[in-house]
Design an enzyme around this catalytic site. Structure first.
Site, short mmCIF file in Angstrom:
data_model
loop_
_atom_site.label_atom_id
_atom_site.label_comp_id
_atom_site.label_asym_id
_atom_site.label_seq_id
_atom_site.Cartn_x
_atom_site.Cartn_y
_atom_site.Cartn_z
CG ASN A 204 -6.27 27.06 -8.52
OD1 ASN A 204 -5.76 25.84 -8.04
ND2 ASN A 204 -7.12 27.51 -7.46
CE LYS B 59 -10.30 26.58 -8.70
NZ LYS B 59 -11.32 27.27 -8.55
CG HIS C 250 -8.53 29.49 -4.03
ND1 HIS C 250 -9.85 29.07 -3.79
CD2 HIS C 250 -8.25 29.85 -5.23
CE1 HIS C 250 -10.40 29.25 -5.26
NE2 HIS C 250 -9.65 29.70 -6.01
CD GLU D 200 -12.25 26.61 -4.87
OE1 GLU D 200 -11.29 26.12 -5.15
OE2 GLU D 200 -12.92 27.22 -5.99
CD GLU E 221 -9.29 33.55 -7.69
OE1 GLU E 221 -9.13 33.12 -8.89
OE2 GLU E 221 -9.28 32.92 -6.67
N GLY F 281 -16.15 29.67 -10.78
CA GLY F 281 -16.64 28.21 -11.03
C GLY F 281 -18.07 28.49 -11.69
CB SER G 203 -16.17 32.54 -14.66
OG SER G 203 -16.81 31.74 -13.87
P1 PGA Z 1 -12.46 29.55 -12.04
O1 PGA Z 1 -11.86 29.41 -11.03
O2 PGA Z 1 -11.72 30.26 -13.29
O3 PGA Z 1 -12.97 28.11 -12.27
O4 PGA Z 1 -13.72 30.47 -11.69
C1 PGA Z 1 -10.85 30.50 -10.51
C2 PGA Z 1 -10.20 30.07 -9.25
O5 PGA Z 1 -10.79 29.74 -8.32
O6 PGA Z 1 -8.85 30.59 -9.17
#
Ligand code: PGA
Length: 251
Positions: free
Chosen positions: A9, A11, A95, A97, A167, A173, A213
């Site tokens: 992803n 982003k 997601h 976010e 997640e 992140g 992460s």
């Molecule tokens: P990350 O993000 O691996 O940077 O923690 C995962 C995601 O949001 O899909």
């Protein structure tokens, strides 16, 4: 058995030029296909260029969001027709976010999921608890409501094309990964909900990715858990080497 699925992803990162450079790097190791299904989800602006580079490879193209509507006056939105026109196969929906910053609720995620399935796009449906939910002992309650809400009215046949990404929001992140035992516990719980929603067979066939992460150093441990069928990778998907190493950990 369930084929593992690792999706990157990207982003809101990578210009077209940077995206093409990244996918060229991935192709060196992954173009011919592996035991693991590999998906990359660039931003909308790079879908076409990345898709062209993926022609005749086993790497699949995904998008990061999609409108619940077919076409018309929806300024700023992208439809299923537009995505399919660019040979997109997967679409990340709900997601955290998008839930957090753009107030997407399960109702909207569900509308998008049903639209995607109706139009033969495979949704990667994201669920996960916030830190305060976990600390209050509400992880299962929150995750169950998201799974049931986001997947309401999906038919048993359609379930075959669904991927779920668990997640935990506190791990995205932040560098904090759920331990493999913590993740496995929630994955098994989700599979139990799916059994109740759609029956043993569809629930056993459905892939549940872990995200938050995930990186080369913890991927093997996470991916060896019985109910963890892949990863949704953010930060570590922005560099070809680290993404390839995660895919290799899943082989
Ligand atoms: P990350 O993000 O691996 O940077 O923690 C995962 C995601 O949001 O899909």
């Amino acid at each position: 058995m369930r084929k593992k699925i690792i999706a990157g992803n990207w982003k809101m990162n990578k210009t077209v030029g940077d995206a093409v450079a990244l996918v060229e790097g991935l192709k060196m190791d992954l173009a011919q296909g592996t035991d693991v299904e590999v998906v990359v989800c660039p931003p909308f602006t790079a879908l076409q260029a990345v898709g062209e580079k993926l022609t005749n490879t086993q790497i699949k193209l995904g998008a990061q969001n999609m409108s619940s509507e077919d076409d018309g006056a929806y300024t700023g939105e992208i439809s299923h027709t537009m995505l399919k026109d660019l040979f997109v196969k997967y679409v990340i929906l709900g997601h955290s976010e998008r839930r957090q910053y753009y107030k997407e609720t399960d109702f909207w995620v569900n509308k998008k999921v049903k639209k995607a399935l109706e139009k033969n796009l495979r949704p990667i449906v994201c669920v996960g608890e916030k830190l305060e939910d976990r600390e209050a002992g509400n992880t299962e309650k929150v995750v169950e409501a998201q799974v049931r809400g986001s997947l309401a009215d999906v038919t048993a046949e359609q379930f075959e094309n669904v991927v779920i990404a668990y997640e935990p929001v506190w791990a995205i992140g932040t560098g904090k990964t759920a331990t493999s035992a913590q993740a496995q516990e929630v994955h098994a719980f989700i599979r139990g909900i799916l059994r109740d929603m759609t029956g043993e067979k569809a629930a056993n066939g459905l892939r549940i990715q872990y995200g938050g992460s995930m990186k080369a150093s913890n991927a093997k441990d996470l991916l060896s858990q019985p109910d963890i069928d892949g990863g949704l990778i953010g930060g570590a998907a922005l560099d070809a080497r680290s993404f390839i190493d995660i895919v290799k950990a899943g082989m």
